[in-house]
Scaffold this active site. Sequence first.
Site, short mmCIF file in Angstrom:
data_model
loop_
_atom_site.label_atom_id
_atom_site.label_comp_id
_atom_site.label_asym_id
_atom_site.label_seq_id
_atom_site.Cartn_x
_atom_site.Cartn_y
_atom_site.Cartn_z
N LYS A 1 -29.14 6.62 58.57
CA LYS A 1 -28.83 6.54 60.04
C LYS A 1 -28.83 7.72 60.79
O LYS A 1 -29.88 8.26 60.84
CB LYS A 1 -27.48 5.64 60.28
CG LYS A 1 -27.12 4.58 59.16
CD LYS A 1 -27.99 3.33 59.55
CE LYS A 1 -27.97 2.15 58.27
NZ LYS A 1 -26.50 1.72 58.03
N TYR B 1 -18.50 -2.43 56.64
CA TYR B 1 -19.96 -3.06 56.45
C TYR B 1 -20.08 -4.04 55.46
O TYR B 1 -19.57 -4.12 54.40
CB TYR B 1 -20.59 -1.61 56.18
CG TYR B 1 -22.16 -1.79 55.94
CD1 TYR B 1 -22.93 -2.09 56.97
CD2 TYR B 1 -22.54 -1.69 54.54
CE1 TYR B 1 -24.35 -2.13 56.77
CE2 TYR B 1 -23.96 -1.89 54.46
CZ TYR B 1 -24.81 -2.01 55.53
OH TYR B 1 -26.14 -2.19 55.42
N ASP C 1 -16.17 6.23 54.95
CA ASP C 1 -17.45 6.04 55.21
C ASP C 1 -17.84 6.48 56.59
O ASP C 1 -17.47 5.76 57.57
CB ASP C 1 -17.73 4.40 55.05
CG ASP C 1 -19.32 4.29 55.32
OD1 ASP C 1 -20.10 4.99 56.09
OD2 ASP C 1 -19.94 3.13 54.89
N ARG D 1 -33.28 13.58 37.23
CA ARG D 1 -32.50 12.74 37.64
C ARG D 1 -31.07 13.50 37.69
O ARG D 1 -30.19 13.33 38.37
CB ARG D 1 -32.36 11.61 36.56
CG ARG D 1 -30.94 10.61 36.58
CD ARG D 1 -30.98 9.59 35.89
NE ARG D 1 -31.64 9.44 34.78
CZ ARG D 1 -31.26 10.05 33.46
NH1 ARG D 1 -30.26 10.65 33.52
NH2 ARG D 1 -32.00 10.10 32.50
C1 LIG Z 1 -26.12 1.02 56.84
C2 LIG Z 1 -24.67 1.18 56.16
C3 LIG Z 1 -24.38 1.32 54.87
C4 LIG Z 1 -25.36 1.15 53.76
O1 LIG Z 1 -26.38 2.04 53.76
P1 LIG Z 1 -27.98 1.57 53.49
O2 LIG Z 1 -28.81 3.02 53.40
O3 LIG Z 1 -28.58 0.82 54.09
O4 LIG Z 1 -27.91 1.52 51.80
C5 LIG Z 1 -23.16 1.73 54.37
N1 LIG Z 1 -22.04 1.90 55.54
C6 LIG Z 1 -22.36 1.69 56.77
C7 LIG Z 1 -21.19 2.04 57.58
C8 LIG Z 1 -23.56 1.49 57.29
O5 LIG Z 1 -23.79 1.53 58.50
#
Ligand SMILES: *Cc1c(COP(=O)(O)O)cnc(C)c1O
Length: 393
Positions: free
Chosen positions: A194, A97, A169, A45
């Site tokens: 992503k 988001y 982000d 961890r």
């Molecule tokens: C998908 C996404 C998240 C969240 O990510 P997860 O891996 O699904 O928890 C946060 N910010 C943006 C812009 C996203 O597209």
Amino acid sequence: MKNSTLLIHAVPVDAATGSISVPIHQTSTFVQDAPGVNKGFDYSRSNNPTRKVLEDLLAQLEGGAGGFAFSSGLAAVDAVVKLLSSGDEVVAVDDIYGGTFRLYAGVYEKFGVKITFVDTSKPEKVAEAITERTKFIWLETPTNPTLKISDIALLADIAHAHDALLVVDNTFASPIGQQPIALGADIVIHSATKYLAGHSDVIAGAVIAKDPEVAARIKYIQNATGAVLGPFDCWLTIRGIETLELRLQRQSENALAVAQWLEGREEVERVHFPGLSSHPNHAIAAKQQAYFGGVVSFVIRNGNTDDATDFVTSTKLFKLAESLGGVKSLLCHPATMTHKSTPRDVREAAGVVDGLIRLSCGIENGDDLIDDLDQAFVRQRKKVTNPANINWK
Ligand SMILES: *Cc1c(COP(=O)(O)O)cnc(C)c1O
């Protein structure tokens, strides 16, 4: 070193064995020579060798003092929110988001953290919303799903003039597409699910901090709250990152071709893509992004939910699924999928109308993707004009 080389060679060859692929240290604990005497790792961890390779790579790619890998993008977002204290305020992009909205509104509001939403593509609105309690300006650029662009360098100056941090982000751009820290941001977040991992096979998140003190605090929170990314998922993410630039190049080319083609279709009312000169903030996108990314959204002319549903169930290569940034093309209907819990007036104000469709272009041949969209329009037109589909009653 250029990015495409860095993606491959920033990951060291394993010193112990010469393994060219990063070893997956699938272990919970590490044997110690004496209490507290170890080889730099004591419990997975707190730290794990496979995770450390990914975290060092993330820090290098974004140009930060430290990088941290989390069990999801939202766990990464959560770790950054935990830098705040009760009474602190955040000024955030209005089409944030949905999961980040839910986290702030549904979890942190009751702990006294206040979030205010403004159109961050208009910097004067951000300046107006800041109070002496504002600790973060929180951006996504491009945003989901209408690909709104905000000026990172300008908003970094506004944040710093008010002793606030700029959090970006960077999921929709990726570190190869956009470098927020170089533009003045303090903290970068990714849903590595992503573009970073890129193959729709892992849920992962990342935080990169510019400043060593902020990085140390994120490291503390990561260990204290425990939402770490497992060794195998770290390995998948490292492996995905090797091809990030190749993928992003092709995805951006495909998305531009698709966006230009959609702009010429009579069935289409509006196309959102930062690479189009018709995009209201194309100039800022071109200034701060090296690639425009694979996501395009468009509105079907006079389209309602039924028309959009017909379309998203008529494509063959574009698969109907949430998520984006992977090698396989996906599409979705935000109003009934990603944004279904957003109140209608709020989502429509953000441009998420019933006829809006979001595409995430993969790395397939671009002409095949356009052919797929073309046949979906043709099928949809046939449905509308087929007498069998007219309700005569
Ligand atoms: C998908 C996404 C998240 C969240 O990510 P997860 O891996 O699904 O928890 C946060 N910010 C943006 C812009 C996203 O597209």
